[in-house]
Design a protein around this motif. Structure first.
Motif, PDB file in Angstrom:
ATOM      1  N   TRP A   1      29.507  -0.842 -12.575  1.00 20.30           N
ATOM      2  CA  TRP A   1      30.785  -1.409 -12.159  1.00 20.30           C
ATOM      3  C   TRP A   1      31.415  -2.187 -13.307  1.00 20.30           C
ATOM      4  O   TRP A   1      30.702  -2.717 -14.171  1.00 20.30           O
TER       5      TRP A   1
ATOM      6  N   SER B   1      21.725  -6.199  -8.262  1.00 20.54           N
ATOM      7  CA  SER B   1      21.552  -5.575  -9.584  1.00 20.54           C
ATOM      8  C   SER B   1      22.128  -4.164  -9.677  1.00 20.54           C
ATOM      9  O   SER B   1      22.464  -3.717 -10.774  1.00 20.54           O
TER      10      SER B   1
ATOM     11  N   ILE C   1      17.421  -8.387  -8.269  1.00 22.61           N
ATOM     12  CA  ILE C   1      17.318  -8.445  -6.808  1.00 22.61           C
ATOM     13  C   ILE C   1      18.414  -7.582  -6.200  1.00 22.61           C
ATOM     14  O   ILE C   1      19.584  -7.692  -6.575  1.00 22.61           O
TER      15      ILE C   1
HETATM   16  C1  LIG Z   1      29.197  -3.128  -6.576  1.00 23.23           C
HETATM   17  S1  LIG Z   1      27.462  -3.155  -6.849  1.00 23.23           S
HETATM   18  C2  LIG Z   1      27.330  -4.005  -8.425  1.00 23.23           C
HETATM   19  C3  LIG Z   1      26.050  -3.623  -9.132  1.00 23.23           C
HETATM   20  C4  LIG Z   1      25.907  -4.185 -10.554  1.00 23.23           C
HETATM   21  N1  LIG Z   1      25.804  -5.633 -10.535  1.00 23.23           N
HETATM   22  C5  LIG Z   1      27.061  -3.755 -11.452  1.00 23.23           C
HETATM   23  O1  LIG Z   1      27.894  -4.607 -11.774  1.00 23.23           O
HETATM   24  O2  LIG Z   1      27.133  -2.550 -11.802  1.00 23.23           O
HETATM   25  C6  LIG Z   1      26.884  -4.450  -5.739  1.00 23.23           C
HETATM   26  C7  LIG Z   1      25.378  -4.446  -5.526  1.00 23.23           C
HETATM   27  O3  LIG Z   1      25.028  -5.633  -4.808  1.00 23.23           O
HETATM   28  C8  LIG Z   1      24.064  -5.311  -3.819  1.00 23.23           C
HETATM   29  N2  LIG Z   1      24.171  -6.341  -2.778  1.00 23.23           N
HETATM   30  C9  LIG Z   1      25.172  -6.518  -1.891  1.00 23.23           C
HETATM   31  N3  LIG Z   1      24.923  -7.602  -1.128  1.00 23.23           N
HETATM   32  C10 LIG Z   1      23.747  -8.123  -1.542  1.00 23.23           C
HETATM   33  C11 LIG Z   1      22.958  -9.239  -1.150  1.00 23.23           C
HETATM   34  N4  LIG Z   1      23.341 -10.035  -0.156  1.00 23.23           N
HETATM   35  N5  LIG Z   1      21.802  -9.485  -1.805  1.00 23.23           N
HETATM   36  C12 LIG Z   1      21.398  -8.665  -2.820  1.00 23.23           C
HETATM   37  N6  LIG Z   1      22.096  -7.581  -3.230  1.00 23.23           N
HETATM   38  C13 LIG Z   1      23.257  -7.321  -2.595  1.00 23.23           C
HETATM   39  C14 LIG Z   1      24.438  -3.906  -3.380  1.00 23.23           C
HETATM   40  O4  LIG Z   1      23.333  -3.226  -2.774  1.00 23.23           O
HETATM   41  C15 LIG Z   1      24.863  -3.273  -4.702  1.00 23.23           C
HETATM   42  O5  LIG Z   1      23.789  -2.648  -5.362  1.00 23.23           O
END
Ligand SMILES: C[S@@+](CC[C@H](N)C(=O)[O-])C[C@H]1O[C@@H](n2cnc3c(N)ncnc32)[C@H](O)[C@@H]1O
Length: 204
Positions: free
Chosen positions: A48, A75, A95
């Protein structure tokens, strides 16, 4: 879904991730496929824009993480956790609530030759919590207080958030943000805002 292929991240000094190939289908999908995508979005298959921006920021300014224990909350592919490890963090936790994202982070950590501890839940305490593109869901704003209770510092990047409800967060940078592969996002979401919070006792 499309194929996964290893892609180099522009401007991020050697960091590579297994991501969906750029020729993934953009047109209307069969109803069953659509339902499956909505039920379990494969966020981990994209890097992202906020994650790419924060990863490049950490590679360019490693002092933010060097020698610290850090936790990357949400992550996805692991992009931020991997960048933190490459920038010299002493210990890196990644996480994510999605088991597929946890597997993707493990595989991507191995591709980049770094060690990352991958978990489903937030650790009890850490020096720094990193978050990129996790606040797209407003209910995730509660993760801010969780992070503040468990860490001395929070550093987050988001393309959708211009200001945070807690005024103790300081905006430290704005960076170009492009999701990889290109999702054709609107221009208004092509700038990542980076915010930093530090426990009052640690401020200088
Ligand atoms: C839009 S992605 C962003 C991933 C990465 N940080 C990036 O920037 O490419 C959001 C991620 O947050 C995770 N996520 C959403 N809510 C969460 C929570 N409450 N605790 C841990 N992970 C969460 C989702 O499963 C997803 O993998």
């Amino acid at each position: 879904m499309g194929r996964i292929e290893i892609q180099a991240l522009p401007g991020c000094d050697g960091l590579r991730l297994g991501l969906i190939a750029p020729d993934f289908p953009l047109g209307p999908l069969p109803a069953e496929t659509m339902q499956a995508v909505i039920a379990q979005p494969a966020y981990w298959a994209f890097c992202w824009g906020s994650g790419l921006a924060l990863a490049c920021f950490l590679r360019a300014e490693p002092h933010w993480v060097a020698g610290k224990s850090v936790a990357d909350l949400g992550s996805g592919s692991g992009v931020v956790a991997i960048a933190a490890a490459m920038a010299g963090a002493a210990r890196v936790l990644a996480i994510d609530t999605d088991p597929d994202a946890r597997l993707a982070t493990e595989v991507n950590a191995a591709i980049n030759g770094v060690t990352i501890d991958v978990r489903a839940t937030t650790p009890l305490s850490t020096d720094l919590v990193l978050m990129a593109d996790v606040l797209y869901d407003r209910s995730n704003l509660e993760l801010l207080s969780l992070a503040q209770n468990r860490a001395h510092e929070v550093l987050l990047a988001d393309t959708r958030i211009r200001a945070l409800p807690d005024s103790s967060y300081r905006e430290i940078a704005r960076m170009d943000a492009r999701t990889l592969p290109n999702l054709g996002e609107f221009d208004e979401f092509k700038t990542a805002h980076l915010f930093h919070w530090q426990h009052a006792a640690g401020r200088h």
